[in-house]
Design a protein around this motif. Structure first.
Motif, PDB file in Angstrom:
ATOM      1  N   THR A 400       0.833  -1.209   0.000  1.00  0.00           N
ATOM      2  CA  THR A 400       0.000   0.000   0.000  1.00  0.00           C
ATOM      3  C   THR A 400       0.867   1.259   0.000  1.00  0.00           C
ATOM      4  N   ILE A 401       0.587   2.182  -0.939  1.00  0.00           N
ATOM      5  CA  ILE A 401       1.174   3.528  -0.871  1.00  0.00           C
ATOM      6  C   ILE A 401       0.111   4.542  -1.276  1.00  0.00           C
ATOM      7  N   VAL A 402       0.260   5.751  -0.769  1.00  0.00           N
ATOM      8  CA  VAL A 402      -0.714   6.805  -1.074  1.00  0.00           C
ATOM      9  C   VAL A 402      -0.677   7.117  -2.574  1.00  0.00           C
ATOM     10  N   SER A 403      -1.864   7.290  -3.186  1.00  0.00           N
ATOM     11  CA  SER A 403      -1.859   7.648  -4.610  1.00  0.00           C
ATOM     12  C   SER A 403      -2.089   9.151  -4.799  1.00  0.00           C
ATOM     13  N   ASP A 404      -2.735   9.794  -3.828  1.00  0.00           N
ATOM     14  CA  ASP A 404      -2.967  11.237  -3.924  1.00  0.00           C
ATOM     15  C   ASP A 404      -1.756  11.961  -3.325  1.00  0.00           C
ATOM     16  N   LEU A 405      -0.882  12.420  -4.228  1.00  0.00           N
ATOM     17  CA  LEU A 405       0.398  12.979  -3.763  1.00  0.00           C
ATOM     18  C   LEU A 405       0.232  14.297  -3.003  1.00  0.00           C
ATOM     19  N   SER A 406      -0.934  14.948  -3.177  1.00  0.00           N
ATOM     20  CA  SER A 406      -1.126  16.228  -2.481  1.00  0.00           C
ATOM     21  C   SER A 406      -1.216  16.023  -0.965  1.00  0.00           C
ATOM     22  N   LYS A 407      -1.410  14.778  -0.550  1.00  0.00           N
ATOM     23  CA  LYS A 407      -1.492  14.511   0.895  1.00  0.00           C
ATOM     24  C   LYS A 407      -0.116  14.475   1.553  1.00  0.00           C
ATOM     25  N   ILE A 408       0.927  14.405   0.719  1.00  0.00           N
ATOM     26  CA  ILE A 408       2.278  14.280   1.277  1.00  0.00           C
ATOM     27  C   ILE A 408       2.834  15.666   1.580  1.00  0.00           C
ATOM     28  N   LYS A 409       3.156  15.898   2.822  1.00  0.00           N
ATOM     29  CA  LYS A 409       3.738  17.198   3.213  1.00  0.00           C
ATOM     30  C   LYS A 409       5.244  17.017   3.380  1.00  0.00           C
ATOM     31  N   LEU A 410       5.989  17.763   2.555  1.00  0.00           N
ATOM     32  CA  LEU A 410       7.452  17.594   2.582  1.00  0.00           C
ATOM     33  C   LEU A 410       8.079  18.564   3.576  1.00  0.00           C
ATOM     34  N   GLN A 411       9.250  18.175   4.101  1.00  0.00           N
ATOM     35  CA  GLN A 411       9.984  19.081   4.987  1.00  0.00           C
ATOM     36  C   GLN A 411      10.717  20.113   4.134  1.00  0.00           C
ATOM     37  N   LYS A 412      11.071  21.222   4.763  1.00  0.00           N
ATOM     38  CA  LYS A 412      11.752  22.275   3.997  1.00  0.00           C
ATOM     39  C   LYS A 412      13.242  21.948   3.910  1.00  0.00           C
ATOM     40  N   ASN A 413      13.639  21.393   2.800  1.00  0.00           N
ATOM     41  CA  ASN A 413      15.057  21.119   2.587  1.00  0.00           C
ATOM     42  C   ASN A 413      15.481  21.940   1.374  1.00  0.00           C
ATOM     43  N   THR A 414      16.494  22.791   1.554  1.00  0.00           N
ATOM     44  CA  THR A 414      16.888  23.689   0.461  1.00  0.00           C
ATOM     45  C   THR A 414      18.271  23.355  -0.106  1.00  0.00           C
ATOM     46  N   ASP A 415      18.742  22.146   0.164  1.00  0.00           N
ATOM     47  CA  ASP A 415      20.067  21.764  -0.334  1.00  0.00           C
ATOM     48  C   ASP A 415      20.158  21.921  -1.854  1.00  0.00           C
ATOM     49  N   THR A 416      21.305  22.398  -2.314  1.00  0.00           N
ATOM     50  CA  THR A 416      21.510  22.474  -3.759  1.00  0.00           C
ATOM     51  C   THR A 416      21.863  21.077  -4.268  1.00  0.00           C
ATOM     52  N   LEU A 417      21.745  20.889  -5.577  1.00  0.00           N
ATOM     53  CA  LEU A 417      22.120  19.602  -6.162  1.00  0.00           C
ATOM     54  C   LEU A 417      23.609  19.342  -5.966  1.00  0.00           C
ATOM     55  N   GLU A 418      24.391  20.418  -6.038  1.00  0.00           N
ATOM     56  CA  GLU A 418      25.838  20.274  -5.850  1.00  0.00           C
ATOM     57  C   GLU A 418      26.134  19.679  -4.474  1.00  0.00           C
ATOM     58  N   LYS A 419      25.469  20.235  -3.465  1.00  0.00           N
ATOM     59  CA  LYS A 419      25.676  19.748  -2.100  1.00  0.00           C
ATOM     60  C   LYS A 419      25.200  18.301  -1.973  1.00  0.00           C
ATOM     61  N   LEU A 420      24.041  18.009  -2.549  1.00  0.00           N
ATOM     62  CA  LEU A 420      23.499  16.651  -2.446  1.00  0.00           C
ATOM     63  C   LEU A 420      24.426  15.637  -3.108  1.00  0.00           C
ATOM     64  N   LEU A 421      24.950  16.006  -4.273  1.00  0.00           N
ATOM     65  CA  LEU A 421      25.831  15.078  -4.992  1.00  0.00           C
ATOM     66  C   LEU A 421      27.090  14.816  -4.165  1.00  0.00           C
ATOM     67  N   GLN A 422      27.675  15.891  -3.675  1.00  0.00           N
ATOM     68  CA  GLN A 422      28.901  15.756  -2.878  1.00  0.00           C
ATOM     69  C   GLN A 422      28.642  14.897  -1.642  1.00  0.00           C
ATOM     70  N   GLU A 423      27.532  15.168  -0.963  1.00  0.00           N
ATOM     71  CA  GLU A 423      27.278  14.443   0.287  1.00  0.00           C
ATOM     72  C   GLU A 423      26.806  13.016   0.045  1.00  0.00           C
ATOM     73  N   PHE A 424      26.244  12.764  -1.130  1.00  0.00           N
ATOM     74  CA  PHE A 424      25.905  11.377  -1.487  1.00  0.00           C
ATOM     75  C   PHE A 424      27.193  10.545  -1.500  1.00  0.00           C
ATOM     76  N   PHE A 425      28.205  11.087  -2.155  1.00  0.00           N
ATOM     77  CA  PHE A 425      29.470  10.353  -2.249  1.00  0.00           C
ATOM     78  C   PHE A 425      30.120  10.188  -0.873  1.00  0.00           C
ATOM     79  N   GLU A 426      30.037  11.222  -0.056  1.00  0.00           N
ATOM     80  CA  GLU A 426      30.603  11.123   1.298  1.00  0.00           C
ATOM     81  C   GLU A 426      29.843  10.094   2.124  1.00  0.00           C
TER      82      GLU A 426
END
Ligand code: CTP
Ligand code: MG
Length: 561
Positions: A400-426
């Motif tokens: 089971t997973i939710v199909s109505d995506l509007s119900k999902i409330k995301l946290q405020k994460n403002t990481d740039t892609l550059e930061k995410l890529l670097q930290e993925f590798f770390e």
């Protein structure tokens, strides 16, 4: 900014389509739905499946002229949409407004008389258009606009990436260049629909559905076409009450679900081999954990894997699609990591002890769940948000997973892609793989239940490890490359495009620098063990020197990848 970019791309795709009116409406509806978070995965798949059933695939003579082609085809019915592409020759995908037009078109088709061989008179929707000798043949073939169905070569990609202004833009550019186009997805659904016509000889109500990277939003041009034969619609209960009598079909019994799946696939595989136009190199791999029939579909150029009774895999495709929809950064990061892994031989098109794209995607999702401000919810959270109508239990597994995506409330994460890529590798360069299992259901590291080198829990069949095939050597290579790439992304020469670079050939930097051949790959198994803790290898030194001198010398090296 990211969503503006994808809107722009969507608009570009639309202007490319000749008969875009309907497509535009569909797209707008989908975009509006997506904006409201309501675009459901299954509705989108159904829409595409229905379009495919109204479509035909036509091999065209090389000197075909678009107008003449459309004039002729339109005599049989209104053409809703069409496009051309090159495979072994020129092909057209034609989508009619109604299925009746296909009946009209087929009524005009003949079975070819072959001179030295005999033809199987199977009337499929894969057709050939020929000149009859009457009327004027056109030589205006150069006016045909051909869709691209293969990714650009790595050296061209590197050039595109190096011309971008930031690493974030590089990741967006990579996704734009590599992702499946609307046309490519239509062609994939059409191939499923053509195969369904073969399977329908035995099971008229069956459906062949694509899953995996065709539908999970992480597919790269050229990726394989995973399909499954869905027979579930056939076994619906239809009890009549009141008469005291009921009729049922007499059926042949198999000893298990697996043996039934094997015999169905064996027969369908045989039909595909003997009667399927354009299907070549058919192999029945029925003793695999998940039995399958593998073949190449020549007119589309797709490598196909047909399975049966594989609903859980469909559900995991939906799960990936949902995660990809929640935040544009998810797809950009997955495309970058998949491309990086492919270039360095971490993933391979040959089955073996390599990490697969599916495992790699789950690794990215897990990393994004583990941020201080989690960028993605856990699978348990997606299940808890589901409506009663979303409930889905497959073979005892709660999918089971939710199909109505509007119900999902995301946290405020403002990481740039550059930061995410670097930290993925770390993150994975220092991950305790020996003791810990990766679990996106809980979004937390768990104790490993078994001693395989890499343990990634299957999201729905929680007792399974999706990376059971991976051996220590391959895991070590992945970790070594993560460390090397993390180190590279700390070097200021790698992080910035050289100011004032206006030459046509820009030296690789940022993501493009990460795609250069690696020491962990080229040193081979023996050399690698010694070198893995020394990322400041000769290669990196040379790269840094060439970046510093901004001579453009490193650009030439990249083309050797
Ligand atoms: N799958 C799975 N468990 C595995 C391998 C695959 O459940 N151990 C399912 C996943 O849903 C996956 C699909 O089968 O998406 C297809 O597998 P595969 O073709 O290996 O992966 P793709 O996601 O399609 O990626 P690729 O582009 O490499 O084909
Ligand atoms: Mg696949």
């Amino acid at each position: 900014h990211l969503s503006q970019k994808s809107d722009l791309r969507a608009r570009r795709i639309l202007t490319r389509s000749t008969f875009a009116t309907k497509a535009q409406t569909v797209k707008k509806t989908l975009q509006a739905g997506a904006a409201a978070g309501k675009e459901s995965f299954s509705a989108l798949q159904e829409e595409r499946r229905e379009q495919a059933e109204r479509s035909v695939l036509i091999s065209c003579p090389p000197n075909i002229n678009q107008k003449k082609f459309l004039d002729y085809i339109s005599k049989h019915g209104h053409v809703q949409n069409h496009f051309f592409y090159q495979s072994y020759g020129i092909y057209a995908v034609v989508e009619f407004s109604t299925k009746d037009s296909i009946t009209a078109l087929k009524a005009n088709c003949t079975i070819p008389s072959v001179q030295h061989e005999a033809a199987v008179p199977f009337k499929s929707r894969l057709l050939s258009l020929k000149w009859t000798g009457q009327g004027s043949q056109s030589n205006a073939s150069n006016t045909l606009k051909l869709q691209k169905h293969l990714p650009i070569p790595i050296n061209e990609l590197s050039q595109h990436l190096s011309k971008q202004e930031s690493i974030d833009q590089q990741l967006q550019c990579l996704t734009d260049l590599y992702q499946l186009t609307e046309e490519n997805i239509s062609l994939r659904f059409l191939v499923c629909s053509l195969l369904r016509d073969i399977a329908a000889a035995y099971f008229p109500e069956c459906i062949i559905r694509p899953f995996g990277s065709t539908v999970n939003s992480f597919g790269k041009l050229g990726c394989d076409l995973d399909m499954f034969l869905d027979l579930d619609g056939i076994s619906g209960q239809n009890q009549r009450k009141g008469s005291g009598l009921s009729l049922e079909y007499q059926v042949k019994q198999g000893t298990s679900e697996r043996t039934v799946t094997q015999s169905v696939l064996s027969v369908i595989g045989e039909c595909v081999d003997q009667f399927g136009p354009g299907c070549v190199g058919v192999q029945k791999i029925l003793n695999a954990r998940c039995p399958l029939v593998r073949f190449a579909h020549q007119p589309s150029g797709f490598q196909c894997d047909l399975t049966a009774n594989n609903r859980v895999a469909m559900k995991s495709s939906e799960l990936l699609f949902v995660y990809g929809k929640l935040d544009a950064r998810v797809r950009h990061l997955v495309f970058a990591v998949r491309c990086w892994a492919r270039v360095h031989g971490i993933t391979s098109s040959i089955p073996g002890a390599w990490i697969t794209n599916f495992s790699l995607t789950v690794l990215v999702l897990f990393f994004l769940q583990r941020r201080t401000q989690p960028l993605l919810p856990t699978l348990d959270q997606l299940r808890d948000l589901a409506d009663p109508s979303d409930q889905c239990i497959i073979e005892g597994n709660d999918c089971t997973i939710v199909s109505d995506l509007s119900k999902i409330k995301l946290q405020k994460n403002t990481d740039t892609l550059e930061k995410l890529l670097q930290e993925f590798f770390e993150f994975y360069g220092n991950f305790a793989f020996s003791s810990t299992s990766i679990n996106i259901r809980k979004g937390k590291e768990q104790n490993k239940p078994e001693s395989t080198p890499l343990h990634i829990q299957n999201p729905f069949e929680t007792g399974l490890n999706i990376s059971k095939n991976v051996n220590t050597t391959q895991l070590e290579r992945f970790v070594a490359l993560c460390r090397e790439s993390a180190w590279l992304l700390e070097q200021k020469e790698v992080l910035k495009r050289n100011a004032g670079q206006s030459a046509d050939v820009v030296p690789p930097w940022g993501l493009a620098a990460l795609l250069l051949p690696s020491v962990a790959q080229s040193a081979g198994v023996k050399g690698r063990r010694k070198k893995k803790h020394h990322p400041a290898s000769e290669r990196i030194k040379t790269l840094l020197e060439s970046l510093k001198s901004s001579s453009g010398g490193a650009g030439a090296k990249q083309s050797a990848v």
